[in-house]
Design a protein around this motif. Structure first.
Motif, PDB file in Angstrom:
ATOM      1  N   THR A  54      23.587  49.406  86.985  1.00  0.00           N
ATOM      2  CA  THR A  54      23.828  48.623  88.199  1.00  0.00           C
ATOM      3  C   THR A  54      25.084  47.792  87.988  1.00  0.00           C
ATOM      4  O   THR A  54      25.267  47.194  86.923  1.00  0.00           O
ATOM      5  N   VAL A  55      25.938  47.746  88.989  1.00  0.00           N
ATOM      6  CA  VAL A  55      27.131  46.900  88.940  1.00  0.00           C
ATOM      7  C   VAL A  55      26.799  45.551  89.578  1.00  0.00           C
ATOM      8  O   VAL A  55      26.332  45.495  90.715  1.00  0.00           O
ATOM      9  N   VAL A  56      27.025  44.475  88.831  1.00  0.00           N
ATOM     10  CA  VAL A  56      26.762  43.119  89.316  1.00  0.00           C
ATOM     11  C   VAL A  56      28.088  42.395  89.479  1.00  0.00           C
ATOM     12  O   VAL A  56      28.886  42.322  88.535  1.00  0.00           O
ATOM     13  N   VAL A  57      28.320  41.880  90.680  1.00  0.00           N
ATOM     14  CA  VAL A  57      29.570  41.209  91.016  1.00  0.00           C
ATOM     15  C   VAL A  57      29.252  39.798  91.516  1.00  0.00           C
ATOM     16  O   VAL A  57      28.450  39.633  92.445  1.00  0.00           O
ATOM     17  N   ALA A  58      29.852  38.797  90.916  1.00  0.00           N
ATOM     18  CA  ALA A  58      29.754  37.425  91.420  1.00  0.00           C
ATOM     19  C   ALA A  58      31.058  37.082  92.123  1.00  0.00           C
ATOM     20  O   ALA A  58      32.149  37.407  91.627  1.00  0.00           O
ATOM     21  N   VAL A  85      25.077  48.483  93.611  1.00  0.00           N
ATOM     22  CA  VAL A  85      25.885  47.272  93.459  1.00  0.00           C
ATOM     23  C   VAL A  85      25.090  46.084  93.987  1.00  0.00           C
ATOM     24  O   VAL A  85      24.526  46.139  95.089  1.00  0.00           O
ATOM     25  N   ILE A  86      25.044  45.001  93.210  1.00  0.00           N
ATOM     26  CA  ILE A  86      24.458  43.738  93.645  1.00  0.00           C
ATOM     27  C   ILE A  86      25.570  42.700  93.678  1.00  0.00           C
ATOM     28  O   ILE A  86      26.241  42.472  92.666  1.00  0.00           O
ATOM     29  N   LEU A  87      25.772  42.097  94.838  1.00  0.00           N
ATOM     30  CA  LEU A  87      26.817  41.087  95.009  1.00  0.00           C
ATOM     31  C   LEU A  87      26.166  39.716  95.120  1.00  0.00           C
ATOM     32  O   LEU A  87      25.323  39.484  95.988  1.00  0.00           O
ATOM     33  N   LEU A  88      26.574  38.806  94.231  1.00  0.00           N
ATOM     34  CA  LEU A  88      26.087  37.422  94.264  1.00  0.00           C
ATOM     35  C   LEU A  88      27.156  36.555  94.907  1.00  0.00           C
ATOM     36  O   LEU A  88      28.266  36.452  94.366  1.00  0.00           O
ATOM     37  N   ASP A  89      26.840  35.970  96.051  1.00  0.00           N
ATOM     38  CA  ASP A  89      27.812  35.144  96.759  1.00  0.00           C
ATOM     39  C   ASP A  89      27.598  33.680  96.405  1.00  0.00           C
ATOM     40  O   ASP A  89      26.579  33.077  96.745  1.00  0.00           O
TER      41      ASP A  89
END
Length: 291
Positions: A6-10, A29-33
């Motif tokens: 899984t790609v995790v992007v902050a 993809v999980i995007l943390l805003d």
């Protein structure tokens, strides 16, 4: 075949950067805003419905990634910044390497910077690590990494506590690397796992130098012997206005750093000292000496 990664992007207020980077990611993809004010979350949901968007409501810094790792349903997690992405096939290769090396907790890949694809200088230092290559690891051992070029074993990352809110952001990798090594996990540089980083121009070099100084001090306080802490503080004080700004910024965070203080095992401290010594060694003389 989709790699079990899984790609995790902050992110925070980087909607335009995400529009360029998100289409390049392979797999979930999980995007943390981190509390964006530029409509990031709505824009991503509209343009990239396959991306899982988590709105954190405020800026949690690097520890935002911890939420993404906990939510990931795969055994491995790759980090990316809002201005970076993994090369085609890189995550499948990373998964193969992690499968083949069960003690490997973190794989540090090669990061190519900008359209010119220049290797980040950190990569050459990792490739030449004085720690050598352990028999059960796929490349040179490291005690640091670039977050946007790292793939972690989810269980190892979570057991080490992930990124912390004392350091918060910038240079957050060192304390995590030290704690993973202290727990017995291997960390290795693997050159053929490649990430691309196109740094956003919206950066302040002076602010980042002050952050780097602050976080070196805080990390030393949390994990290193007091003589090392003293040398780190002295180095920051001698590093001009930005270093002194970093020292001032460290002061309010010292109580939490001291609360979490835990010295490294002797073997890990010795390895860290070897890296310190290599970093301060004089550069080799090249060319033909005068006769």
């Amino acid at each position: 075949m989709t790699a079990p990664v899984t790609v995790v992007v902050a992110t925070r207020d980087r909607r335009d950067d995400l529009a360029r980077s998100l289409p390049r990611h392979e797999g979930p993809v999980i995007l943390l805003d981190n509390g964006s004010a530029d409509d990031t979350a709505a824009s991503v949901r509209r343009r990239f419905p396959h991306v899982e968007v988590v709105e954190l409501g405020r800026n949690l810094g690097a520890p935002a990634r911890n939420t993404g790792v906990r939510l990931a349903a795969t055994p491995y997690v790759a980090f990316a910044d809002d201005d970076s992405w993994w090369a085609p096939g890189a995550l499948e290769r990373a998964a193969d390497v992690l499968d083949a090396h069960p003690r490997l907790g973190l794989l540090a890949g090669r990061v190519l910077v900008g359209p010119q694809q220049r290797p980040d200088p950190v990569c050459s230092r990792m490739a030449a690590s004085p720690l050598g290559t352990e028999p059960d690891l796929p490349g040179p051992s490291v005690l640091g990494f670039l977050a946007c070029g790292a793939v972690v074993r989810r269980e190892a990352y979570l057991a080490a506590g992930g990124f912390d809110d004392v350091v918060f952001f910038f240079g957050e990798e060192e304390r995590l690397a030290l704690d993973m090594a202290a727990a017995g996990w291997g960390l290795a540089y693997v050159e053929d796992v490649v990430a691309h980083h196109h740094p956003s121009p919206a950066r302040s070099p002076r602010a980042r130098r002050a952050l780097a100084a602050r976080n070196r001090v805080l990390t030393a306080v949390m994990r290193r012997p007091w003589p090392v802490v003293a040398r780190t503080v002295l180095a920051a004080a001698r590093d001009g206005r930005d270093g002194r700004a970093g020292l001032r910024a460290a002061v309010p965070r010292l109580p939490r750093a001291l609360t979490g203080r835990r010295l490294l095992p002797p073997a890990v401290e010795a390895a860290r000292r070897a890296l310190d010594a290599a970093a301060h060694a004089p550069a080799p003389v090249t060319g033909t000496p005068p006769s």
